[in-house]
Motif scaffolding. Structure first.
Motif, PDB file in Angstrom:
ATOM      1  N   PHE B 128     -14.224  -3.475   4.640  1.00  0.00           N
ATOM      2  CA  PHE B 128     -13.532  -2.435   3.892  1.00  0.00           C
ATOM      3  C   PHE B 128     -12.215  -2.961   3.343  1.00  0.00           C
ATOM      4  CE2 PHE B 128     -12.309   1.591   2.500  1.00  0.00           C
ATOM      5  CZ  PHE B 128     -11.116   2.001   3.051  1.00  0.00           C
ATOM      6  N   ALA B 129     -11.447  -3.636   4.183  1.00  0.00           N
ATOM      7  CA  ALA B 129     -10.170  -4.175   3.730  1.00  0.00           C
ATOM      8  C   ALA B 129     -10.377  -5.227   2.648  1.00  0.00           C
ATOM      9  CB  ALA B 129      -9.395  -4.764   4.912  1.00  0.00           C
ATOM     10  N   GLN B 130     -11.406  -6.062   2.821  1.00  0.00           N
ATOM     11  CA  GLN B 130     -11.673  -7.096   1.823  1.00  0.00           C
ATOM     12  C   GLN B 130     -12.059  -6.485   0.488  1.00  0.00           C
ATOM     13  OE1 GLN B 130     -11.217 -10.231   1.962  1.00  0.00           O
ATOM     14  NE2 GLN B 130     -11.526 -11.001   4.031  1.00  0.00           N
ATOM     15  N   VAL B 131     -12.889  -5.450   0.547  1.00  0.00           N
ATOM     16  CA  VAL B 131     -13.299  -4.796  -0.696  1.00  0.00           C
ATOM     17  C   VAL B 131     -12.080  -4.194  -1.393  1.00  0.00           C
ATOM     18  CG1 VAL B 131     -14.585  -2.847  -1.637  1.00  0.00           C
ATOM     19  CG2 VAL B 131     -15.667  -4.344   0.016  1.00  0.00           C
ATOM     20  N   MET B 132     -11.208  -3.553  -0.618  1.00  0.00           N
ATOM     21  CA  MET B 132      -9.981  -2.988  -1.178  1.00  0.00           C
ATOM     22  C   MET B 132      -9.166  -4.080  -1.863  1.00  0.00           C
ATOM     23  SD  MET B 132      -9.420   0.207  -0.952  1.00  0.00           S
ATOM     24  CE  MET B 132     -11.014   0.956  -0.956  1.00  0.00           C
ATOM     25  N   ARG B 133      -9.093  -5.231  -1.222  1.00  0.00           N
ATOM     26  CA  ARG B 133      -8.318  -6.327  -1.780  1.00  0.00           C
ATOM     27  C   ARG B 133      -8.908  -6.772  -3.103  1.00  0.00           C
ATOM     28  NH1 ARG B 133      -8.179 -11.994  -0.994  1.00  0.00           N
ATOM     29  NH2 ARG B 133      -6.234 -12.750  -1.908  1.00  0.00           N
ATOM     30  N   MET B 134     -10.221  -6.865  -3.116  1.00  0.00           N
ATOM     31  CA  MET B 134     -10.859  -7.301  -4.359  1.00  0.00           C
ATOM     32  C   MET B 134     -10.668  -6.295  -5.476  1.00  0.00           C
ATOM     33  SD  MET B 134     -14.177  -9.286  -3.170  1.00  0.00           S
ATOM     34  CE  MET B 134     -13.864 -10.313  -1.776  1.00  0.00           C
ATOM     35  N   GLU B 144      -2.460  -3.910 -11.992  1.00  0.00           N
ATOM     36  CA  GLU B 144      -1.839  -5.137 -12.488  1.00  0.00           C
ATOM     37  C   GLU B 144      -2.385  -6.387 -11.815  1.00  0.00           C
ATOM     38  OE1 GLU B 144       0.090  -4.683 -15.053  1.00  0.00           O
ATOM     39  OE2 GLU B 144       0.102  -2.529 -14.761  1.00  0.00           O
ATOM     40  N   GLY B 145      -3.431  -6.244 -11.046  1.00  0.00           N
ATOM     41  CA  GLY B 145      -4.098  -7.415 -10.487  1.00  0.00           C
ATOM     42  C   GLY B 145      -3.182  -8.292  -9.650  1.00  0.00           C
ATOM     43  N   PRO B 146      -3.397  -9.604  -9.709  1.00  0.00           N
ATOM     44  CA  PRO B 146      -2.638 -10.498  -8.844  1.00  0.00           C
ATOM     45  C   PRO B 146      -1.138 -10.505  -9.141  1.00  0.00           C
ATOM     46  CG  PRO B 146      -4.132 -11.736 -10.278  1.00  0.00           C
ATOM     47  CD  PRO B 146      -4.396 -10.296 -10.528  1.00  0.00           C
ATOM     48  N   MET B 147      -0.752 -10.054 -10.322  1.00  0.00           N
ATOM     49  CA  MET B 147       0.681 -10.015 -10.627  1.00  0.00           C
ATOM     50  C   MET B 147       1.386  -8.979  -9.778  1.00  0.00           C
ATOM     51  SD  MET B 147       0.830 -12.274 -12.847  1.00  0.00           S
ATOM     52  CE  MET B 147       2.489 -12.070 -13.438  1.00  0.00           C
ATOM     53  N   GLY B 148       0.625  -7.979  -9.390  1.00  0.00           N
ATOM     54  CA  GLY B 148       1.225  -6.965  -8.534  1.00  0.00           C
ATOM     55  C   GLY B 148       2.054  -5.960  -9.317  1.00  0.00           C
ATOM     56  N   MET B 149       2.620  -5.037  -8.583  1.00  0.00           N
ATOM     57  CA  MET B 149       3.433  -3.999  -9.213  1.00  0.00           C
ATOM     58  C   MET B 149       4.893  -4.249  -8.893  1.00  0.00           C
ATOM     59  SD  MET B 149       0.965  -0.782  -8.557  1.00  0.00           S
ATOM     60  CE  MET B 149       1.781   0.063  -9.861  1.00  0.00           C
ATOM     61  N   ILE B 150       5.709  -4.154  -9.903  1.00  0.00           N
ATOM     62  CA  ILE B 150       7.131  -4.425  -9.704  1.00  0.00           C
ATOM     63  C   ILE B 150       7.958  -3.223 -10.111  1.00  0.00           C
ATOM     64  CG2 ILE B 150       6.936  -6.908 -10.020  1.00  0.00           C
ATOM     65  CD1 ILE B 150       7.831  -6.479 -12.909  1.00  0.00           C
ATOM     66  N   SER B 151       9.240  -3.307  -9.834  1.00  0.00           N
ATOM     67  CA  SER B 151      10.188  -2.245 -10.193  1.00  0.00           C
ATOM     68  C   SER B 151       9.767  -0.899  -9.644  1.00  0.00           C
ATOM     69  CB  SER B 151      10.339  -2.124 -11.715  1.00  0.00           C
ATOM     70  OG  SER B 151      10.633  -3.363 -12.257  1.00  0.00           O
ATOM     71  N   ASP B 247       1.709  -6.601  -4.017  1.00  0.00           N
ATOM     72  CA  ASP B 247       0.573  -7.259  -4.674  1.00  0.00           C
ATOM     73  C   ASP B 247      -0.627  -7.211  -3.736  1.00  0.00           C
ATOM     74  OD1 ASP B 247       1.816 -10.642  -4.063  1.00  0.00           O
ATOM     75  OD2 ASP B 247       0.826  -9.213  -2.743  1.00  0.00           O
ATOM     76  N   PRO B 248      -1.796  -7.647  -4.246  1.00  0.00           N
ATOM     77  CA  PRO B 248      -3.003  -7.489  -3.432  1.00  0.00           C
ATOM     78  C   PRO B 248      -2.943  -8.162  -2.068  1.00  0.00           C
ATOM     79  CG  PRO B 248      -3.599  -7.993  -5.679  1.00  0.00           C
ATOM     80  CD  PRO B 248      -2.118  -8.119  -5.602  1.00  0.00           C
ATOM     81  N   ASP B 249      -1.960  -8.997  -1.856  1.00  0.00           N
ATOM     82  CA  ASP B 249      -1.874  -9.650  -0.547  1.00  0.00           C
ATOM     83  C   ASP B 249      -1.605  -8.689   0.598  1.00  0.00           C
ATOM     84  OD1 ASP B 249      -0.483 -12.926  -1.411  1.00  0.00           O
ATOM     85  OD2 ASP B 249      -2.512 -12.092  -1.482  1.00  0.00           O
ATOM     86  N   VAL B 250      -1.181  -7.460   0.283  1.00  0.00           N
ATOM     87  CA  VAL B 250      -0.973  -6.511   1.387  1.00  0.00           C
ATOM     88  C   VAL B 250      -2.270  -6.219   2.129  1.00  0.00           C
ATOM     89  CG1 VAL B 250       1.039  -5.310   0.483  1.00  0.00           C
ATOM     90  CG2 VAL B 250      -1.227  -4.500  -0.111  1.00  0.00           C
ATOM     91  N   PHE B 251      -3.412  -6.525   1.468  1.00  0.00           N
ATOM     92  CA  PHE B 251      -4.693  -6.226   2.109  1.00  0.00           C
ATOM     93  C   PHE B 251      -5.217  -7.380   2.951  1.00  0.00           C
ATOM     94  CE2 PHE B 251      -5.549  -2.173   0.408  1.00  0.00           C
ATOM     95  CZ  PHE B 251      -5.112  -2.133  -0.899  1.00  0.00           C
ATOM     96  N   LEU B 252      -4.451  -8.457   2.990  1.00  0.00           N
ATOM     97  CA  LEU B 252      -4.955  -9.637   3.667  1.00  0.00           C
ATOM     98  C   LEU B 252      -5.220  -9.397   5.154  1.00  0.00           C
ATOM     99  CD1 LEU B 252      -2.867 -12.554   2.159  1.00  0.00           C
ATOM    100  CD2 LEU B 252      -5.334 -12.223   2.003  1.00  0.00           C
ATOM    101  N   PHE B 253      -6.262 -10.012   5.621  1.00  0.00           N
ATOM    102  CA  PHE B 253      -6.655  -9.907   7.022  1.00  0.00           C
ATOM    103  C   PHE B 253      -5.505 -10.296   7.940  1.00  0.00           C
ATOM    104  CE2 PHE B 253      -9.431  -9.305  10.380  1.00  0.00           C
ATOM    105  CZ  PHE B 253      -9.655 -10.429  11.158  1.00  0.00           C
TER     106      PHE B 253
END
Lengths: 290, 348, 267
Positions: B128-134, B144-151, B247-253
């Motif tokens: 589930f976490a991996q799917v969320m990350r993808m 915004e994909g790998p760039m993530g959200m800023i500001s 950024d999507p790294d928050v979902f990392l295992f």
């Protein structure tokens, strides 16, 4: 049509190694009920051993696979002996967390030693693909498939025809009964973990030249291995082999026709869907209550 | 729970920015605090209800992204020519929405939990976490994909005499995190010593026996997961509006693993466990920073976790109680006594 | 100690099994089992090992849906319902093994078991509203009453796993009673008890029966069974081979034959 065949060919190659990976985990998971998160790390280890042998020590590719298997076997036996022996394996949570700990240590050691950049493993085969009918396959992939198929066959023979195989199958079915008829369950555990780890390592060594070797490949590999175990249904090694091919086909066709970005997600999505509708991937059909 | 001890602890923590106003220190404590809140939430599911959920980063991430998206506003095309457009909302509203949305996902996972068990459930939660990350990596229109959200806008609070203040100083963030943390702790403490909490614990201890006295399994698994997810979502929301870049790294295992280490090393199923575990493993990277590379840090984490699991499997808090019991009566068996004490811990 | 008082129902049965068959992995564990339990009686279910008694319990209490047949509780079809929902309808069972929450104190074991008696909602619990507080006080008072009934008051703060085997069995019955059953299914509650503990147990079962709870008892101790039961049902190899009052069963040739050589304990 040609496109479909091409996907089939690719899936067969991938599937054969996935089958090795999946069977390796099935025996560990099935016999010892260990949620082996480190399985993917053995896969990575196999890939890096192959890289080390070929790129650094200039050994030939074939023996590097053998070395990978041996290293996998050794590390597997070591892990079982040092960490798992003293734990009552009934504490599934704690064992699982120990395996996570081992995974973290192995992954980061690999990062320290090899760095984070992907390594390409040179193979002795030419890069020109062989064309048969309208399908092409690179010699490397053909080799990978052949070796994997042979190993699967050898494994099958080993499990079905040898005394060790019999002991493993017996322990797989019913530990206590196996113990009663004289199987040394402790040794079977070590052997199982070693064998399962060796298979993961070989899968890694075989697939590394097809893809590349990165320290983080283990995460995905572990999860795919579990997906294979679930797809195939616990309790049968043949099922795990089927599961390996099945996952490969899903990935190939999913990536080809739906979206290649989500390639790795297909396995997970499939698990989730299977579990939703056929949750009897569970251990015992009807366990005695009370 | 020991209210006096708790009050003293909270008081000391509250006064910390006055005692030690170094902004770097406060920022570290703030980050550790966010992880502690996540660990407290995981402890409800893993420790008290006994569910091996290893996808908790998913809830953290969903909370972070939902809060960020709601506070920034978004505009996506979801196919069939339909556009889903949301204007930027006030941060408090975004935060509340994030908690609700994450709670909903918790409900979904809880429903699934009833169907599959044990190791299979573990694999599903990780998936589930991996799917969320993808999804967060690939649905670039939304995330915004790998760039993530800023500001991402910060929290703001109306202070009498000062007007509307943005909570951007390290001290303000620290107090914000502390407040949410105390609330989370109290929520769990009140829950586990109530009839509903007892039901959850019963499911962990002996599900067969629990159902025989009328405790419905799905209901309480779902409840535990919803509350656990909601609190994790709150932690994610806090993260989004204090760090203000996600950024999507928050979902990392790896983040799930961190939370798990905190809970397990601290003592799962105890109130203090995730806090102690969170302090140790939240502060360890800072103490090691500069001296060792991150990979080495993780090796140390891993080894620490393995050692604790092999030798102090119940965690540090129970081990501490063992020690106290042993000091008090060296002849007795400390574990038995400390288990007795911990068993009565949840009497409020 | 007041247990739930049951209105005497002369005509209808509390529990009926109709043609219940249970096939497990190719074996027929229960074969066309039919019997009825009238209200207010103490009925024993006996039979040699492997006769299907615990399977019958699992089917009745919802842990195993039967392959075919029906289970009725107060004339309501409960076949295949979930265990917790059957418990809310008034049928509670105890277990042969793992009958307590090991790591909880005896007090908390019982407090947990009073789950069905609580009504406070989640919000009321979390905010510690008056209704919650009052209810907790009441539930805890009932726990103390139950502890007195079980004569385990001196063990209230002990971890359940540290109790003696006999005490754990008694606690197990207490846990089942806390769920306020109208019919109580006990699974070998006296197994492993010494003679004086067994006598105390018999007395407790009689007290439970006297308070209006119907009791179904699986037991191997024939002396206890004969002296305490109003009625006995005998299973052998998944089939009901006899049903009646103790004297009838004692002299029934089919029953004697079923037990011949299987080491029945006669006190």
């Amino acid at each position: 049509m040609a496109e479909i065949l091409q996907h089939v060919v690719n899936a067969m190659v991938l599937g054969s190694t996935y089958a090795l990976l999946g069977i390796g985990l099935t025996i560990i998971f099935g016999i010892m009920r260990v949620v082996n998160f480190a399985h993917g790390e053995l896969y990575t280890l196999g890939a890096y051993v192959a890289y080390g042998m070929v790129a650094l020590l200039k050994l030939d590719f074939f023996s590097s696979i053998l070395v990978a298997a041996l290293v996998g076997m050794l590390i597997g036996a070591l892990i079982e002996y040092v960490f798992l022996r003293r734990k009552d394996l009934k504490n599934i949570d704690e064992v699982m967390l120990i395996m996570i700990g081992i995974m973290i240590v192995m992954q980061n050691l690999e990062l320290m030693v090899w760095g984070g950049v992907a390594k390409i493993i040179p193979t002795p085969f030419s890069q020109d693909p062989i064309a048969v009918a309208s399908v092409s396959i690179s010699p490397t992939r053909l080799f990978v498939f052949s070796v994997a198929a042979v190993l699967l066959f050898v494994f099958y023979l080993g499990i079905e025809r040898t005394r060790f195989g019999l002991a493993i199958r017996a322990t797989f079915q019913d530990q206590d009964a196996a113990r009663i008829v004289g199987v040394n369950v402790k040794r079977i555990y070590t052997l199982t973990f070693a064998l399962g780890s060796a298979m993961a390592a070989v899968a890694g060594a075989l697939l590394a030249p097809v893809f590349v070797a990165t320290p983080l490949m283990g995460d995905l590999a572990s999860l795919k291995a579990f997906a294979i175990v679930i797809l195939g249904g616990l309790g049968s090694l043949g099922g795990a082999a089927m599961g390996g091919f099945l996952l490969a086909f899903i990935e190939e066709f999913g990536a080809g026709y739906i979206s290649s970005a989500y390639r790795d997600a297909f396995g997970f999505l499939v698990i989730i869907i299977v579990m939703l509708f056929r949750p009897q991937g569970l251990f015992a059909a009807k366990e005695r209550v009370g | 729970m020991n209210w006096k001890l708790f009050a003293i602890f909270v008081l000391v923590l509250g006064l910390l920015p006055f005692l030690w106003p170094d902004p770097y220190f406060l920022s570290v404590m703030g980050s550790a605090g966010i992880m502690i809140i996540a660990a407290i939430s995981l402890n409800l599911l893993l420790g008290y209800t006994g569910q091996l959920s290893l996808g908790h980063a998913a809830f953290f991430g969903i909370g972070a992204y939902t809060s960020a998206l709601m506070s920034l506003g978004f505009d996506v095309d979801i196919g069939f020519g339909i556009t889903w457009q949301v204007d930027a909302k006030p941060v408090w509203l975004a935060f509340a929405t994030a908690i609700v949305v994450t709670g909903f996902f918790g409900w979904l996972v809880g429903k699934l939990a009833f169907k599959v068990r044990g190791a299979y459930f573990v694999v599903i939660t990780i998936s589930f976490a991996q799917v969320m990350r993808m999804i967060s990596l690939n649905w670039t229109d939304l995330t915004e994909g790998p760039m993530g959200m800023i500001s991402i806008p910060p929290f703001s609070l109306w202070i009498p005499g000062e007007g509307l203040m943005n909570l951007t100083s390290k001290a303000a963030i620290y107090w914000l995190v502390l407040t949410v943390g105390v609330l989370a702790y109290l929520l769990i403490a009140m829950l586990v010593s109530s009839r509903q909490g007892r039901a959850m614990i019963a499911l962990r201890e002996n599900e067969t026996l629990a159902t025989s006295v009328g405790i419905p399994v799905t209901y309480f698994l779902a409840l535990a997961t919803i509350i656990s997810a909601a609190i994790a979502g709150a932690a994610g929301g806090l993260y989004a509006h204090t760090v203000r870049i996600i950024d999507p790294d928050v979902f990392l295992f790896i983040y799930t693993v961190t939370m798990v280490i905190m809970v397990v090393a601290g003592g799962k199923g105890t109130l203090g466990g995730p806090v102690i575990g969170g302090l140790i493993f939240g502060l360890m990277p800072e103490m090691l920073r500069g001296t060792v590379q991150p990979e080495v840090q993780w090796v140390i984490y891993g080894i620490t976790m393995i050692v604790i699991l092999l030798f102090l499997p119940r965690g540090l808090v129970p081990a501490f109680y063992d020690f106290i019991a042993w000091i008090r009566s060296p002849g007795a068996i400390p574990e038995r006594e400390s288990r007795r004490v911990l068993a009565t811990e949840v009497k409020s | 100690m007041t247990l739930a008082k049951q209105t005497p129902e002369t005509a209808s049965m509390v529990l009926s099994l109709e043609a219940v068959t249970m096939k497990i992995a190719g074996l027929v564990a229960l074969d066309n089992v039919t019997f009825n339990i009238p209200a207010g009686e103490i009925v024993s279910l006996i039979g040699p090992n492997g006769a299907g008694k615990t399977t019958a319990y699992n089917v009745i209490s919802g842990y195993m849906p039967p392959t075919s047949g029906k289970v009725r509780l107060f004339d309501e079809d409960i076949t295949g319902h979930a265990p917790h929902s059957i418990a809310t309808r008034g049928l509670v069972r105890s277990f042969q093994r793992t009958s307590v929450f090991d790591d909880q104190t005896v007090f908390d074991n019982l407090l947990t078991a009073y789950h069905l008696q609580g009504r406070a909602s989640l919000v009321q619990s979390l905010l510690r509203l008056p209704k919650f507080r009052a209810e907790e006080k009441q539930l805890k008072a009932r726990v103390w009453e139950m502890l007195d009934f079980l004569e385990l008051r001196h063990r209230a703060d002990e971890r359940a796993a540290s109790l003696s085997y006999g005490e754990q069995r008694i606690l197990g019955v207490g846990i089942a009673l806390a769920a306020n059953p109208k019919i109580l299914l006990l699974d070998e509650p006296a197994a492993g008890l010494n003679p004086s503990e067994t006598d105390e147990f018999k007395a407790m079962i009689r007290r439970i029966g006297d308070s209006g709870v119907t009791v179904l008892l699986v037991e191997h101790d024939m002396h206890m069974v004969m002296s305490i039961s109003d009625r006995i049902v005998v299973l052998n190899q998944g089939r009901v081979i006899a049903e009646g009052i103790p004297q009838e069963i004692q002299n029934n040739p089919a029953v004697i034959e079923a037990y011949l050589g299987s080491g029945v304990k006669r006190a």
